[in-house]
Enzyme design. Structure first.
Site, short mmCIF file in Angstrom:
data_model
loop_
_atom_site.label_atom_id
_atom_site.label_comp_id
_atom_site.label_asym_id
_atom_site.label_seq_id
_atom_site.Cartn_x
_atom_site.Cartn_y
_atom_site.Cartn_z
CG ASN A 18 -2.12 -0.91 1.03
OD1 ASN A 18 -3.06 -0.56 0.31
ND2 ASN A 18 -2.09 -2.08 1.64
CG MET A 94 1.18 -5.27 11.36
SD MET A 94 -0.55 -5.10 10.82
CE MET A 94 -1.25 -6.57 11.58
CB ILE A 96 -2.36 -1.25 19.94
CG1 ILE A 96 -2.79 -2.67 19.58
CG2 ILE A 96 -3.49 -0.42 20.54
CD1 ILE A 96 -4.16 -2.84 19.04
CG ASN A 111 -5.70 1.56 9.88
OD1 ASN A 111 -4.58 1.19 9.50
ND2 ASN A 111 -6.58 0.72 10.40
CG HIS A 113 -9.56 -3.22 9.30
ND1 HIS A 113 -8.65 -3.73 10.21
CD2 HIS A 113 -10.61 -4.08 9.31
CE1 HIS A 113 -9.14 -4.83 10.76
NE2 HIS A 113 -10.33 -5.07 10.23
CG ASP A 149 -9.30 -1.99 13.26
OD1 ASP A 149 -8.43 -1.22 12.82
OD2 ASP A 149 -9.07 -3.17 13.55
CD GLN A 175 -2.11 -6.75 0.47
OE1 GLN A 175 -1.26 -7.20 -0.29
NE2 GLN A 175 -1.81 -6.10 1.57
C1 GRF Z 1 -3.07 -4.63 4.42
O1 GRF Z 1 -3.82 -5.73 4.06
C2 GRF Z 1 -3.83 -3.76 5.37
O2 GRF Z 1 -5.20 -3.83 5.21
C3 GRF Z 1 -3.45 -4.28 6.71
O3 GRF Z 1 -2.10 -4.68 6.59
C4 GRF Z 1 -1.85 -5.03 5.24
C5 GRF Z 1 -0.60 -4.34 4.80
O4 GRF Z 1 -0.15 -4.80 3.55
N1 GRF Z 1 -3.68 -3.29 7.73
P1 GRF Z 1 1.06 -4.08 2.81
O5 GRF Z 1 2.22 -4.05 3.79
O6 GRF Z 1 0.61 -2.73 2.42
O7 GRF Z 1 1.37 -4.94 1.63
#
Ligand code: GRF
Length: 222
Positions: A18, A94, A96, A111, A113, A149, A175
């Site tokens: 992302n 990842m 909190i 964020n 999710h 979330d 994704q």
């Molecule tokens: C994504 O699926 C997002 O929704 C979640 O963590 C993942 C991160 O993927 N919070 P990347 O590192 O962007 O490939």
């Protein structure tokens, strides 16, 4: 439309796919923003290497080097603030975050999710969708609030869950949606169209009682 290009700091823990999309969109001609830094709690996060390759500043803050969550979050906030960003984006970060951290960045913290929030906050969303026999799944971009979330939702993209789907296929398909809706929301924010006020998300001056439903316009399989 504003003329000043907004600045974005991205937080990651892993692959950074992302993040990569956001860097790419930010580098496109006429983009209302650019990614100025990528920070990670994982020094080995593959996304850091990708960011460096794209010429973006990076830093890693390991939790082990800080006494507790409050100390870590204070250091993280400091590492973000040196870049004076307009927006902070959690892209697979990842950890909190403490209430104090969230309050500090409230309204400028997004964020993504991997579920159709409010369904399935937390981890293992793909597994839970399969176990529940649900036929719809997807991803949500939202402003971050103190409750996990549960902040104001901005945009969602859906996929249909088929009998052939497993956790791996769902992750891949969700994704693909994330890679479209996250840059869209960041673009909205950085062009002044998206704000958070009174605990709500507003787009083009209207309160989003429900998130925008993003629909794939390209042919399936593209
Ligand atoms: C994504 O699926 C997002 O929704 C979640 O963590 C993942 C991160 O993927 N919070 P990347 O590192 O962007 O490939």
């Amino acid at each position: 439309m504003t003329s000043r290009r907004r600045t974005v700091v991205v937080l990651i823990s892993g692959r950074g796919s992302n993040m990569q999309k956001l860097i790419e969109q930010g580098n496109a001609p006429g983009s209302p923003y650019r990614v100025v830094a990528v920070l990670s709690d994982q020094p080995q996060a593959p996304g850091l290497e990708i960011a460096r390759g794209a010429g973006v500043a990076t830093a890693a803050l390991s939790a082990r080097e800080h006494a507790d969550r409050a100390a870590y979050d204070a250091a993280l906030a400091q590492a973000i603030l040196v870049h004076e960003p307009d927006l902070v984006v959690l892209a697979g970060f990842m950890r909190i975050l403490s209430a104090a951290f969230v309050r500090r960045f409230e309204g400028t913290l997004l964020n993504i999710h991997p579920s159709l929030l409010p369904n399935h906050p937390g981890l293992h969303t793909h597994r839970r969708v399969l176990e529940a026999g649900e036929t719809l799944h997807g991803a949500t971009v939202h402003f971050v609030s103190e409750a996990l979330d549960a902040g104001p939702r901005i945009v969602q993209g859906r996929i249909a869950v088929g009998p052939e789907d497993d956790e791996v296929s769902l992750k891949r398909r969700v994704q693909r949606v994330e890679h479209r809706i996250f840059p869209l929301a960041v673009h909205w924010f950085c062009s002044g169209r998206l704000t958070q006020r009174e605990g709500r998300a507003w787009l083009d001056g209207a309160w989003l009682a429900e998130p925008v439903q993003w629909v794939e316009s390209a042919p399936p399989g593209a």
